[in-house]
Design an enzyme around this catalytic site. Sequence first.
Site, PDB file in Angstrom:
ATOM      1  N   CYS A   2       0.877  -1.162   0.000  1.00 61.05           N
ATOM      2  CA  CYS A   2       0.000   0.000   0.000  1.00 61.05           C
ATOM      3  C   CYS A   2       0.917   1.214   0.000  1.00 61.05           C
ATOM      4  O   CYS A   2       2.124   1.076   0.101  1.00 61.05           O
ATOM      5  CB  CYS A   2      -0.846   0.024   1.266  1.00 61.05           C
ATOM      6  SG  CYS A   2      -1.749  -1.502   1.527  1.00 61.05           S
ATOM      7  N   ARG A  27       0.826   2.316  -5.856  1.00 66.36           N
ATOM      8  CA  ARG A  27       1.117   1.224  -4.926  1.00 66.36           C
ATOM      9  C   ARG A  27      -0.136   0.466  -4.488  1.00 66.36           C
ATOM     10  O   ARG A  27      -0.042  -0.592  -3.850  1.00 66.36           O
ATOM     11  CB  ARG A  27       1.811   1.773  -3.677  1.00 66.36           C
ATOM     12  CG  ARG A  27       3.097   2.496  -3.962  1.00 66.36           C
ATOM     13  CD  ARG A  27       3.688   3.031  -2.689  1.00 66.36           C
ATOM     14  NE  ARG A  27       4.094   1.957  -1.818  1.00 66.36           N
ATOM     15  CZ  ARG A  27       5.284   1.386  -1.814  1.00 66.36           C
ATOM     16  NH1 ARG A  27       6.206   1.804  -2.652  1.00 66.36           N
ATOM     17  NH2 ARG A  27       5.563   0.420  -0.979  1.00 66.36           N
ATOM     18  N   TRP A  75      -3.990  -1.573  -1.110  1.00 64.80           N
ATOM     19  CA  TRP A  75      -4.065  -2.765  -1.955  1.00 64.80           C
ATOM     20  C   TRP A  75      -4.372  -3.883  -0.974  1.00 64.80           C
ATOM     21  O   TRP A  75      -3.529  -4.268  -0.165  1.00 64.80           O
ATOM     22  CB  TRP A  75      -2.739  -2.998  -2.665  1.00 64.80           C
ATOM     23  CG  TRP A  75      -2.758  -4.130  -3.632  1.00 64.80           C
ATOM     24  CD1 TRP A  75      -3.207  -4.100  -4.917  1.00 64.80           C
ATOM     25  CD2 TRP A  75      -2.304  -5.464  -3.409  1.00 64.80           C
ATOM     26  NE1 TRP A  75      -3.065  -5.334  -5.497  1.00 64.80           N
ATOM     27  CE2 TRP A  75      -2.513  -6.193  -4.600  1.00 64.80           C
ATOM     28  CE3 TRP A  75      -1.752  -6.130  -2.315  1.00 64.80           C
ATOM     29  CZ2 TRP A  75      -2.185  -7.540  -4.730  1.00 64.80           C
ATOM     30  CZ3 TRP A  75      -1.426  -7.473  -2.445  1.00 64.80           C
ATOM     31  CH2 TRP A  75      -1.637  -8.158  -3.650  1.00 64.80           C
ATOM     32  N   ASN A 101       1.370  -0.326   6.002  1.00 68.46           N
ATOM     33  CA  ASN A 101       1.675  -1.065   4.775  1.00 68.46           C
ATOM     34  C   ASN A 101       2.439  -2.315   5.181  1.00 68.46           C
ATOM     35  O   ASN A 101       3.444  -2.213   5.886  1.00 68.46           O
ATOM     36  CB  ASN A 101       2.555  -0.185   3.868  1.00 68.46           C
ATOM     37  CG  ASN A 101       3.126  -0.961   2.693  1.00 68.46           C
ATOM     38  OD1 ASN A 101       2.502  -1.886   2.196  1.00 68.46           O
ATOM     39  ND2 ASN A 101       4.311  -0.582   2.249  1.00 68.46           N
ATOM     40  N   GLY A 102       1.948  -3.486   4.775  1.00 70.72           N
ATOM     41  CA  GLY A 102       2.634  -4.734   5.132  1.00 70.72           C
ATOM     42  C   GLY A 102       1.644  -5.755   5.662  1.00 70.72           C
ATOM     43  O   GLY A 102       0.433  -5.612   5.452  1.00 70.72           O
ATOM     44  N   GLU A 469       7.811 -11.355 -21.980  1.00 71.46           N
ATOM     45  CA  GLU A 469       7.541  -9.984 -21.531  1.00 71.46           C
ATOM     46  C   GLU A 469       6.374  -9.373 -22.316  1.00 71.46           C
ATOM     47  O   GLU A 469       5.519  -8.693 -21.748  1.00 71.46           O
ATOM     48  CB  GLU A 469       8.827  -9.147 -21.677  1.00 71.46           C
ATOM     49  CG  GLU A 469       8.707  -7.676 -21.309  1.00 71.46           C
ATOM     50  CD  GLU A 469       8.261  -7.422 -19.882  1.00 71.46           C
ATOM     51  OE1 GLU A 469       8.207  -8.353 -19.065  1.00 71.46           O
ATOM     52  OE2 GLU A 469       7.918  -6.263 -19.598  1.00 71.46           O
ATOM     53  N   LYS A 473       2.994  -8.050 -20.439  1.00 71.13           N
ATOM     54  CA  LYS A 473       2.519  -6.666 -20.575  1.00 71.13           C
ATOM     55  C   LYS A 473       1.068  -6.638 -21.040  1.00 71.13           C
ATOM     56  O   LYS A 473       0.243  -5.910 -20.515  1.00 71.13           O
ATOM     57  CB  LYS A 473       3.383  -5.965 -21.604  1.00 71.13           C
ATOM     58  CG  LYS A 473       4.298  -4.862 -21.436  1.00 71.13           C
ATOM     59  CD  LYS A 473       4.794  -4.261 -20.225  1.00 71.13           C
ATOM     60  CE  LYS A 473       4.826  -5.036 -18.958  1.00 71.13           C
ATOM     61  NZ  LYS A 473       6.055  -4.965 -18.218  1.00 71.13           N
ATOM     62  N   GLU A 476      -1.353  -7.932 -18.192  1.00 70.30           N
ATOM     63  CA  GLU A 476      -1.553  -7.159 -16.976  1.00 70.30           C
ATOM     64  C   GLU A 476      -2.313  -5.865 -17.186  1.00 70.30           C
ATOM     65  O   GLU A 476      -3.009  -5.419 -16.273  1.00 70.30           O
ATOM     66  CB  GLU A 476      -0.239  -6.909 -16.225  1.00 70.30           C
ATOM     67  CG  GLU A 476       0.704  -5.901 -16.820  1.00 70.30           C
ATOM     68  CD  GLU A 476       1.891  -5.590 -15.881  1.00 70.30           C
ATOM     69  OE1 GLU A 476       2.970  -5.345 -16.406  1.00 70.30           O
ATOM     70  OE2 GLU A 476       1.716  -5.576 -14.652  1.00 70.30           O
ATOM     71  N   HIS A 492       4.584 -28.732 -29.496  1.00 70.60           N
ATOM     72  CA  HIS A 492       4.540 -29.764 -28.471  1.00 70.60           C
ATOM     73  C   HIS A 492       3.283 -29.670 -27.609  1.00 70.60           C
ATOM     74  O   HIS A 492       3.261 -30.211 -26.501  1.00 70.60           O
ATOM     75  CB  HIS A 492       5.802 -29.710 -27.602  1.00 70.60           C
ATOM     76  CG  HIS A 492       7.045 -30.050 -28.372  1.00 70.60           C
ATOM     77  ND1 HIS A 492       7.298 -31.320 -28.843  1.00 70.60           N
ATOM     78  CD2 HIS A 492       8.079 -29.284 -28.792  1.00 70.60           C
ATOM     79  CE1 HIS A 492       8.457 -31.328 -29.497  1.00 70.60           C
ATOM     80  NE2 HIS A 492       8.947 -30.094 -29.490  1.00 70.60           N
ATOM     81  N   LYS A 588       2.273  -1.480  -7.988  1.00 71.49           N
ATOM     82  CA  LYS A 588       3.617  -1.331  -8.560  1.00 71.49           C
ATOM     83  C   LYS A 588       4.667  -2.158  -7.831  1.00 71.49           C
ATOM     84  O   LYS A 588       5.436  -2.872  -8.449  1.00 71.49           O
ATOM     85  CB  LYS A 588       3.994   0.146  -8.538  1.00 71.49           C
ATOM     86  CG  LYS A 588       5.361   0.455  -9.143  1.00 71.49           C
ATOM     87  CD  LYS A 588       5.323   0.352 -10.640  1.00 71.49           C
ATOM     88  CE  LYS A 588       6.650   0.664 -11.293  1.00 71.49           C
ATOM     89  NZ  LYS A 588       6.682   0.144 -12.671  1.00 71.49           N
TER      90      LYS A 588
HETATM   91  O1  M6R Z   1      10.183  -3.815  -8.618  1.00 75.67           O
HETATM   92  P1  M6R Z   1      10.478  -5.145  -9.221  1.00 75.67           P
HETATM   93  O2  M6R Z   1      11.255  -5.073 -10.470  1.00 75.67           O
HETATM   94  O3  M6R Z   1      11.131  -6.089  -8.240  1.00 75.67           O
HETATM   95  O4  M6R Z   1       9.064  -5.753  -9.561  1.00 75.67           O
HETATM   96  C1  M6R Z   1       8.935  -7.058 -10.047  1.00 75.67           C
HETATM   97  C2  M6R Z   1       7.543  -7.311 -10.602  1.00 75.67           C
HETATM   98  O5  M6R Z   1       6.581  -7.163  -9.603  1.00 75.67           O
HETATM   99  C3  M6R Z   1       7.215  -6.358 -11.758  1.00 75.67           C
HETATM  100  O6  M6R Z   1       8.176  -6.446 -12.772  1.00 75.67           O
HETATM  101  C4  M6R Z   1       5.831  -6.689 -12.349  1.00 75.67           C
HETATM  102  O7  M6R Z   1       5.869  -7.926 -12.974  1.00 75.67           O
HETATM  103  C5  M6R Z   1       5.420  -5.565 -13.312  1.00 75.67           C
HETATM  104  N1  M6R Z   1       4.112  -5.077 -12.973  1.00 75.67           N
HETATM  105  C6  M6R Z   1       5.375  -5.998 -14.725  1.00 75.67           C
HETATM  106  O8  M6R Z   1       5.024  -4.951 -15.568  1.00 75.67           O
END
Ligand code: M6R
Length: 593
Positions: A2, A27, A75, A101-102, A469, A473, A476, A492, A588
């Site tokens: 959060c 966040r 969150w 947060n946590g 990747e 993208k 998400e 396969h 994030k």
């Molecule tokens: O801050 P980080 O690079 O450790 O984060 C890792 C993942 O949580 C982050 O790359 C996540 O997969 C992204 N939302 C992808 O776009």
Amino acid sequence: MCGIIGYLGFRPVGKILHSGLKALEYRGYDSAGVAVIEGGAAVRIVKDTGKVDEINSSLKFDSLEGHAGIAHTRWATHGGVTQPNAHPHVSCGGAVAVVHNGIIENYKELREDLRSKGHAFASQTDSEVIPHLIEEGLKAGLPFDKAVLGACARLKGSFAFLALSSANPSELMAARNESPLIVGVGDNEFFVASDCIPFLDYTKKAVFLNDGEAVWLKAEGGFEMKFFDFKSGRQIMKEISEIKWSASQAQKGEFEHFMLKEIMEEPFVFKQSAFQDELVLKDFAKGVLDAKDAFVVASGTSFHASLVGRAWFKKLAAKDLKVVLASEFALDSESLSKDSLVIAVSQSGETADVLDCIRAAKAAGARIFSIVNVVGSTVDRLSEKTLYLNCGPEVGVAATKSFLNQLGVFCLLAFAAKGEKVDFAELGVFIEQGLEWNREKLKELAKEFKFRDNVYFLGRGASYPIALEGALKLKEISYIHAEGMPAGELKHGTLALIEKGTPVVLLNPPDSSFTHALNNGIEAKARGAKIIGVGVENNENYDLWLQLPKIENPLFYPIIETIPLQLLAYYSAVERGRDPDKPRNLAKSVTVR
Ligand code: M6R
């Protein structure tokens, strides 16, 4: 996972907390709320479910008066997304307010204990135990700071929290364990937040709290701050650091979304990945070469960049890196020894799974190096050597420019391991071409993707992680199901899913993988797939061609191939009416396990 922010100073607190919440919204954005000390002596809470703008339109954060306050954007972890579960949470009498947060792991035992002492709870969250624990300390006659330190000592798990008490209207307490917290030190004002972005407009001076530390801030009779080790209760000294980021870097400017701004910045910021301290780069590369076992731990997008890094290290320096998903590292951690090196790769430097790996590695006596974006983040501070991404703050939840700069740093490192230097000047131009050449085609393709349920991304060799990747993208931010896979694996099993019109994005750079990858695309086309070829030349088998600039060294294609895939995800999300900056259910930095 959060965002929290607190303020103590002379400015109208409602406005500061509102803009702070907006800056931290990446966040978490399930719900948000604010507590202020109003009229000098009472805690006022406003909170609700929804995004900050939605809540603000009815609850008007800006209109809250006073000069001390705390705020939270959530969150959800424990307890659903409901108004009572939104933060701040308060003690029985409402005199103590807390944002957290946590995850408090022992919250059930604490709740039981507090209930037996007459405390009543209004939410289902783990966080709510904190104000009640502080209240207990105050009832026992402790001053506010000691009551908070006493509460910290009883908490197990990860936390960064801020606390206000109506009996101490000019004080603010904050503590951290395994969740980030930074104190912004201004002239006659203090900020405490999950990251520095909310206070960059006001001060660049900051103190980074470590695990097990707390801070007491006071505004009356002169501004004062004291730091404590909350386990021993002893006061400690902390250094003030200077933050290099500017406030404008963390603003959208003329762009509709942060994600688009961050993609469009890439030609310029990519070159900054080469701004490294020569000595650190050399020592880092030497450390990798000398290590008996070199592990790379990362999550999500950072994991994909690490896979490309592995391919480059193998090719250029004949060194095998063991790239492991941070959340799965426990399975490999048995092979750690004092001769191992663990390289943590993370944009935020706060990902809980990555931090767990670092702790396991430290316990085994291994060396820790890292590649991070956020200077002063926990990963950075736990590492012996760090290489920075230098891409500036990344606000959009989808990692874009940080991915490119992770590739940049891995590329520099792999060349340094070979004893060579690499020049990124030309690559900046190629990235720009990658952005410009395909934009209109991608906008059209996104209109088609609007009605698609499944998309496949295929690549071979170093293009395989780029396929992963591209799929991540798209998933998400547009919520279209996508799968990235090694092109040769399609036959396969997954080929069974291809039907008339299924989009297949084929990464087809002119390197040694070209013919095999093309054949895999043709196999899919024969089953009805629509082939979207990503390459330097058009091909009769492509139904749509996304053009890549031709580059001399084929090693760099993974960098260039990424660009159209990021734009494709962005335009698809926009076409589907999704907010690319704040995808549902995500945040994030993932500070929970
Ligand atoms: O801050 P980080 O690079 O450790 O984060 C890792 C993942 O949580 C982050 O790359 C996540 O997969 C992204 N939302 C992808 O776009």
